[in-house]
Write a protein that holds these residues in place. Structure first.
Motif, PDB file in Angstrom:
ATOM      1  N   MET A   4      49.706  86.950  58.349  1.00 25.22           N
ATOM      2  CA  MET A   4      50.347  88.030  59.073  1.00 25.22           C
ATOM      3  C   MET A   4      49.965  87.880  60.541  1.00 25.22           C
ATOM      4  SD  MET A   4      50.755  88.823  55.890  1.00 25.22           S
ATOM      5  CE  MET A   4      51.806  89.827  54.828  1.00 25.22           C
ATOM      6  N   VAL A   5      50.809  87.211  61.295  1.00 27.10           N
ATOM      7  CA  VAL A   5      50.529  86.967  62.718  1.00 27.10           C
ATOM      8  C   VAL A   5      51.600  87.701  63.509  1.00 27.10           C
ATOM      9  CG1 VAL A   5      50.295  85.207  64.496  1.00 27.10           C
ATOM     10  CG2 VAL A   5      49.487  84.746  62.172  1.00 27.10           C
ATOM     11  N   PRO A  40      51.400  74.868  48.716  1.00 28.99           N
ATOM     12  CA  PRO A  40      51.693  76.250  49.123  1.00 28.99           C
ATOM     13  C   PRO A  40      52.309  76.338  50.512  1.00 28.99           C
ATOM     14  CG  PRO A  40      49.513  76.104  48.132  1.00 28.99           C
ATOM     15  CD  PRO A  40      49.989  74.691  48.334  1.00 28.99           C
ATOM     16  N   PRO A  41      53.488  76.903  50.621  1.00 34.57           N
ATOM     17  CA  PRO A  41      54.080  77.101  51.938  1.00 34.57           C
ATOM     18  C   PRO A  41      53.337  78.177  52.710  1.00 34.57           C
ATOM     19  CG  PRO A  41      55.395  78.196  50.276  1.00 34.57           C
ATOM     20  CD  PRO A  41      54.331  77.428  49.536  1.00 34.57           C
ATOM     21  N   LEU A  42      53.226  77.957  54.003  1.00 38.39           N
ATOM     22  CA  LEU A  42      52.604  78.937  54.895  1.00 38.39           C
ATOM     23  C   LEU A  42      53.660  79.972  55.270  1.00 38.39           C
ATOM     24  CD1 LEU A  42      50.133  79.742  56.561  1.00 38.39           C
ATOM     25  CD2 LEU A  42      50.815  78.068  58.277  1.00 38.39           C
ATOM     26  N   ALA A  60      50.872  80.791  50.760  1.00 38.85           N
ATOM     27  CA  ALA A  60      49.766  81.098  51.667  1.00 38.85           C
ATOM     28  C   ALA A  60      50.263  82.060  52.744  1.00 38.85           C
ATOM     29  CB  ALA A  60      49.238  79.820  52.307  1.00 38.85           C
ATOM     30  N   PRO A  61      49.930  83.344  52.636  1.00 35.04           N
ATOM     31  CA  PRO A  61      50.421  84.313  53.616  1.00 35.04           C
ATOM     32  C   PRO A  61      49.615  84.284  54.912  1.00 35.04           C
ATOM     33  CG  PRO A  61      49.053  85.420  52.000  1.00 35.04           C
ATOM     34  CD  PRO A  61      49.111  83.970  51.586  1.00 35.04           C
ATOM     35  N   ALA A 105      51.091  90.430  51.129  1.00 36.89           N
ATOM     36  CA  ALA A 105      50.178  89.280  51.088  1.00 36.89           C
ATOM     37  C   ALA A 105      49.757  88.990  49.648  1.00 36.89           C
ATOM     38  CB  ALA A 105      48.954  89.552  51.966  1.00 36.89           C
ATOM     39  N   ASN A 106      49.527  90.039  48.881  1.00 38.26           N
ATOM     40  CA  ASN A 106      49.122  89.825  47.486  1.00 38.26           C
ATOM     41  C   ASN A 106      50.248  89.228  46.647  1.00 38.26           C
ATOM     42  OD1 ASN A 106      46.380  90.397  47.369  1.00 38.26           O
ATOM     43  ND2 ASN A 106      46.735  92.611  47.309  1.00 38.26           N
ATOM     44  N   GLY A 113      51.705  81.939  44.641  1.00 36.62           N
ATOM     45  CA  GLY A 113      51.167  80.627  44.972  1.00 36.62           C
ATOM     46  C   GLY A 113      51.339  80.214  46.417  1.00 36.62           C
ATOM     47  N   LEU A 126      50.311  85.531  47.584  1.00 35.76           N
ATOM     48  CA  LEU A 126      49.191  84.820  46.965  1.00 35.76           C
ATOM     49  C   LEU A 126      49.407  84.680  45.468  1.00 35.76           C
ATOM     50  CD1 LEU A 126      46.249  86.486  48.908  1.00 35.76           C
ATOM     51  CD2 LEU A 126      46.773  84.042  48.913  1.00 35.76           C
TER      52      LEU A 126
END
Lengths: 280, 280, 280
Positions: C54-55, C26-28, C51-52, C42-43, C49, C46
């Protein structure tokens, strides 16, 4: 809303006229609202056929309120940026004649938003929407609730609603099992709706946005503010009833509410309306 | 939570007692949480029967933490405003004896929130909830994960959890396939839940809010903090199992989880509980 | 994306290769996005597949962009904090070679975000995603739309897309009934999708995040940027078609879209693809 608005307050007929008009020419509904309900509010507006735009920063909200069809200012999570943007939007809306709705979420006990609500209401919102505690607090008649809950029954807020309407020229909508809408002279009661609206977040907040959208659409008609606000409430609560009929709980209710808003036809509203109109 | 809390840690029985109590008298769950999960968190709280309030601004969060039943401080998207409001809320909660939960989202690699988490934990949260990487980072035993993912297995965080519990007097909950909850002396393992909780955003964050709500409700009982935190986890993960049984994927799981939380009965929790209790 | 990327632009085959790769590793996906769509975005990530994360605060977004697999910068609700964090993230991504996507939401009429978009685009985003009005405004060829609506047809933005691609070296994706993707030389048209994507909030914004995730995954392959961006669009719009086939309205569509994204197999994408590839 022409200079001599229609005096009739046949709410169901107005809703049946406004709904297809809104879908044919989607009003741009400018929302400054709280971080909890932004997504749901935008989805409610899209479902009903309006065009949402959440523009809530300094330097943009004022000019955007001038080109928007209607504006919602909801005080649920009022950051400093949003507070300044709210005042800017209220001033922009006023200068351009854009109708705007104030939703004074959880004022009374919480000082920052209570002060902001006082500044905003003095700018004479087209409509004010809240639960009984919030309407009482905005009128200075109560210390407010403990949050977004309604801790008072709607009828307890009638005097407060009349006072606000008289002082600021606003139409005031009080949410509850029966929704009350008044312009200080006439009073409309809408008995539609479902308790599940209180079991999902944004159930009330999104209604404020729908009111802003309907007020935007009504600018092209001769339907007055009181009737328009009531029509928005009626459409929303009839959709909620239809959603509740198929829902298994609050999660599926939220989904069904969006589907019902998109599918609702004028005839559905007329058939289901439970509206009482009279003098205050 | 009286001065001499019950020592029994029959988690399922406690959950069965707390759940109807919460619904009969909804605790006011004050959340300062990240912008990604605010709506979902509020909906989870409403579904289970609590009253959510997202009050996350300076000048309101401290006083609100004093009147709230329980407080969640989640560090997922900590703006400067939220950071100050979080410290204000922790101090307000402490002064009023309001139980509060710290969720140190993604600390370790990210410096701003890591520093904030250190300031907050020194204020002795009632409970701390995180994935193994976050618990390790909060205890100073790891550089943390690369985000909100758990990159360590829960058991790898037991020493860190014991250390945090001993140093700050907090109950520590470590999320994973099996959830671990410890007060530094006793250890509870909860094997309920479903992998779909990791495929929806807020699956863990909302649990922190449920813990805050349960801790608020438990103030009227003699159920201790460790048991209450475990009971919240048990209720939530049993609902997740029931939701997963009917879901077709993460979207329908989210919806079903809200429905399941609203429909869950004490007997359901007792029948489904897979809890192990022992010394640490 | 190696130094000599594959020149073939068989989009469906690339999608069929990238999708299982993304799920296996899974890519970040680092997102700075607007407050309306954070949860939905984000959903979506996810579900597919990825990886969310939020920064979006100063002091974290720059360093995080360096360790992320891909970055999305979406200008929907650009607070001062987010504006600074966006520039920080663009610089961090650039310095580390992290691919990043710019989504210039509603620029043109709104001055703050329009100025920010100009600053960001000069940092040469890997990809730019927008509706026709936004692409026209970013290229300086239009005053922009009245909000997030597309008020121009996609083909009207081809010259603007070519101009942006040529000037900044970006791949440009224009959303519409037929999506257009160009690197300034080649043009890909994707006819998949469903009108319901325009009836839910975040329908376009989440696609920008999916592009960032796919660009992150493609770093381990020899698939070029143009093909990767098109593959992301294809996967997303095929999932939307499958969701629309079972939906009763916008609410159930949102739910079904998440389920469809999670269930989608490479063969489904190949079977449904309606892609045209050619010179610009």
């Amino acid at each position: 809303m022409s200079a001599s608005p229609r005096l009739s307050i046949d709410v169901a007929a107005a809703a049946a006229e406004l709904l297809p008009g809104l879908r044919a020419s989607p009003p741009l509904a400018h929302c400054i609202t709280n971080s909890v309900v932004t997504g749901f509010t935008a989805n409610v507006l899209l479902a009903i056929g309006a065009a949402p735009a959440m523009v809530d920063i300094i330097g943009e909200s004022g000019m955007f309120a001038q080109i928007a069809s209607g504006v919602l200012i909801n005080l649920g999570t009022p950051t400093p940026e949003q507070r300044a943007a709210s005042l800017e939007a209220a001033d922009g809306a006023t200068s351009a004649g854009t109708p705007w709705v104030l939703d004074p979420v959880a004022i009374g006990a919480l000082p920052v938003r209570t002060e902001l609500a006082a500044e905003l209401v003095s700018r004479r919102p087209t409509a004010i929407r809240g639960n009984p505690s919030e309407i009482l607090a905005l009128a200075g008649l109560s210390a407010g609730g403990r949050g977004v809950d309604a801790t008072d029954a709607p009828d307890a807020a009638i005097d407060a609603a009349r006072s606000l309407a008289g002082r600021w020229g606003s139409t005031v909508a009080v949410s509850g099992e029966v929704d009350l809408i008044t312009d200080g002279e006439r009073l409309i009661r809408i008995a539609n709706g479902d308790a599940l609206l209180t079991r999902v977040t944004g159930g009330g907040c999104a209604l404020g946005a729908v009111m802003a959208a309907f007020l935007g659409s009504a600018r092209d008609t001769d339907i007055d503010v009181l009737t328009t606000v009531a029509a928005a409430s009626l459409v929303y609560t009839v959709a909620a009833e239809r959603a509740a009929a198929t829902a298994s709980g609050p999660g599926s209710f939220d989904v069904a509410l969006l589907d019902a808003l998109a599918a609702l036809e004028p005839g559905d509203v007329i058939a289901a309306a439970r509206v009482e109109e009279g003098a205050l």
